[in-house]
Design an enzyme around this catalytic site. Structure first.
Site, PDB file in Angstrom:
ATOM      1  N   ASP A   1     -28.326   3.336 -20.750  1.00 31.26           N
ATOM      2  CA  ASP A   1     -28.214   3.607 -19.315  1.00 31.26           C
ATOM      3  C   ASP A   1     -27.475   2.465 -18.642  1.00 31.26           C
ATOM      4  OD1 ASP A   1     -28.656   4.936 -16.910  1.00 31.26           O
ATOM      5  OD2 ASP A   1     -30.743   5.380 -17.413  1.00 31.26           O
TER       6      ASP A   1
ATOM      7  N   HIS B   1     -20.472   2.884 -12.989  1.00 37.49           N
ATOM      8  CA  HIS B   1     -21.940   2.953 -12.938  1.00 37.49           C
ATOM      9  C   HIS B   1     -22.566   3.082 -14.316  1.00 37.49           C
ATOM     10  CE1 HIS B   1     -22.628   3.497  -8.521  1.00 37.49           C
ATOM     11  NE2 HIS B   1     -21.322   3.635  -8.592  1.00 37.49           N
TER      12      HIS B   1
END
Ligand code: F6P
Length: 467
Positions: free
Chosen positions: A370, A162
């Site tokens: 991110d 992720h």
């Protein structure tokens, strides 16, 4: 739909988090994505309960919610400190987010990380069937697939990262870089968020002489051929859009709206994490008020930063920095009838947040790095067609690859982020609508069902269950 027989889906993540209550704001994209994916197909969700216990051998707790069976285990205090607080969150997390300066390398943490992955594998093993599709998630569990194979598990096992996979120059600072990548190559399928992460992975294999990319999403490394592809995670766009007009969201947004007395709302929502660029964002807001004095008294910035990983020292330090910066901005610019910034160090339900998003003129999603950032997608889904807000998005969020209707910024460039905010605040309605329609179409098209289907289909097609 799966191409052959429909197998049972078994999902594993460090934390098992049914999304409800105020934990929702700290849960992160992983829990939101997994829950949405599992609700569609049903199956098992296995992982850490979030609790600590000192039992000699942890006993799995099994519960059921709808079509999902939750199986959780507790961790010992030692494992919590060295596996979760140590290797996962003080080694891999900062390193994979390009924060070598915050990365600590400790052999004992690494040993504990491997032991907890072995423990997870042993505890899951009795529940597995040969035709299951096992889908492991995130940096906490990189070696778990290898441990499952050691136990003789034959079903297909996939892994999805992720968070970003960093560039080789950064990644090789990890003393165990080759062991972890070797463990990654024990999977049938590897998934990354973006093409950049996948490229970094290919580059690492090639430069370290460990393997190479083949055609059609395959790689060859450590004598094995496996599939490695990008699968950008999404949200349930229609569900989130509906949340934004739910009674709870409307109540929350009306209350907030009354307190704004006609001022425009700028909003930021993140876990309180140094990767999110919160201090830089606050400084950009300060620059907006400094450089565009007409905006003073016309805007209110609400920054919601839900507490996260509070046992990790770097997070405590960040909290101090954010509090000091917020205090300084309010000290500098407040009037007796206007407070420029509201900093809330707490979580809210996703419905409440959806209402806040819909009310706002600007959504600031400006992480320094991110993997994807689902707040960006949620912000888009929450807007109304009649009067949509503007998404100001960091180029270093995986979401920037997809969301070309956003105002893309470099979060390190404080003045440029201030300009982007001003650009958003003064953007005519037709341009806001035009950008938002493009954004919403992207968020809807690449939603969580698309992510889940693509990954599961690729996993089902990658090799055969082993005999
Ligand atoms: O999205 C990244 C992630 O680390 C997830 O793996 C995790 O569930 C989430 O952030 C929240 O972090 P934590 O479980 O450490 O509270």
């Amino acid at each position: 739909m799966l191409s052959r027989t429909v197998s049972r889906l078994v999902v594993v993540s460090n934390r098992v988090t049914p999304i409800s209550g105020s934990r929702a704001a700290t849960a992160g994209g992983l829990a939101v994505g997994i829950l949405a994916a599992l609700r569609e197909t049903g199956g098992i969700w296995f992982g850490w309960s979030g609790e600590q216990s000192e039992a000699a051998a942890p006993r799995a707790k099994v519960s059921r919610g709808g079509n999902i069976t939750y199986i959780t285990i507790d961790l010992s205090a030692r494992a919590f400190e060295s596996y979760y607080g140590g290797f996962a969150n003080r080694t891999l997390w900062p390193l994979f987010h390009y924060r070598l300066d915050l990365s600590s390398f400790d052999r004992e943490w690494y040993v504990s990380y491997r032991q907890v992955n072995q423990l997870f594998a042993e505890q899951l093993y009795p529940y597995l069937r040969d035709d299951d599709l096992v889908w492991l998630h995130d940096y906490h569990l990189i070696p778990m697939g290898e441990e499952l194979r050691r136990l003789g598990v034959k079903c297909r096992i996939g892994f999805f990262l992720h968070i970003p996979f960093p560039s080789t120059e950064v990644y090789v600072a990890l003393p165990w870089h080759d062991q972890l990548v070797q463990a990654m190559c024990a999977y049938d399928l590897l998934g990354f968020q973006t093409s950049n992460d996948l490229r970094n992975f290919h580059d690492y294999l090639y430069r370290e002489g460990l393997g190479y990319a083949l055609a059609d999403g395959l790689i060859h490394a450590f004598g094995i051929t496996l599939r490695a592809q990008e699968f950008p995670i999404g949200i349930d766009a229609d569900d989130f859009a509906a949340m934004a007009t739910s009674a709870e969201a409307v109540r929350a947004s009306q209350r907030l709206s009354r307190s704004l007395i006609g001022r425009r709302l700028i909003i930021g929502v993140d876990r309180l994490d140094y990767t999110k660029g919160i201090t830089e964002r606050l400084r950009a807001y300060e620059a907006l008020l400094q450089n565009y004095p007409r905006q003073r008294g016309q805007v209110t910035f609400v920054q919601i930063s839900a507490p996260s990983r509070e046992d990790v020292p770097e997070y405590l330090e960040l909290r101090g920095q954010v509090e000091a910066t917020s205090g300084r901005i309010n000290g500098l610019f407040s009037e007796f009838d206007w407070t420029p910034l509201r900093y809330l160090n707490r979580g809210f339900t996703r419905r409440t947040l959806a209402g806040f998003f819909r009310l706002s003129r600007i959504g600031l999603v400006t992480p320094l790095r991110d993997g994807m950032n689902l707040v960006a997608k949620e912000y888009v889904a929450a807007q109304s067609d009649e009067d949509p807000g503007v998404l100001v998005l960091s180029r270093f969020a995986g979401a920037a690859d997809d969301l070309d209707g956003a105002v893309i910024v470099n979060p390190y460039d404080i003045e440029a982020v201030a300009e982007a905010m001003h650009f958003g605040l003064t953007m005519p309605l037709d341009e806001r609508q035009d950008r938002w329609r493009r954004l919403f179409a992207q968020v809807q098209q690449h939603d969580v069902a698309h992510w889940r289907r693509n990954f599961v289909k690729a996993l089902a097609e990658s090799g055969q269950p082993r005999s």
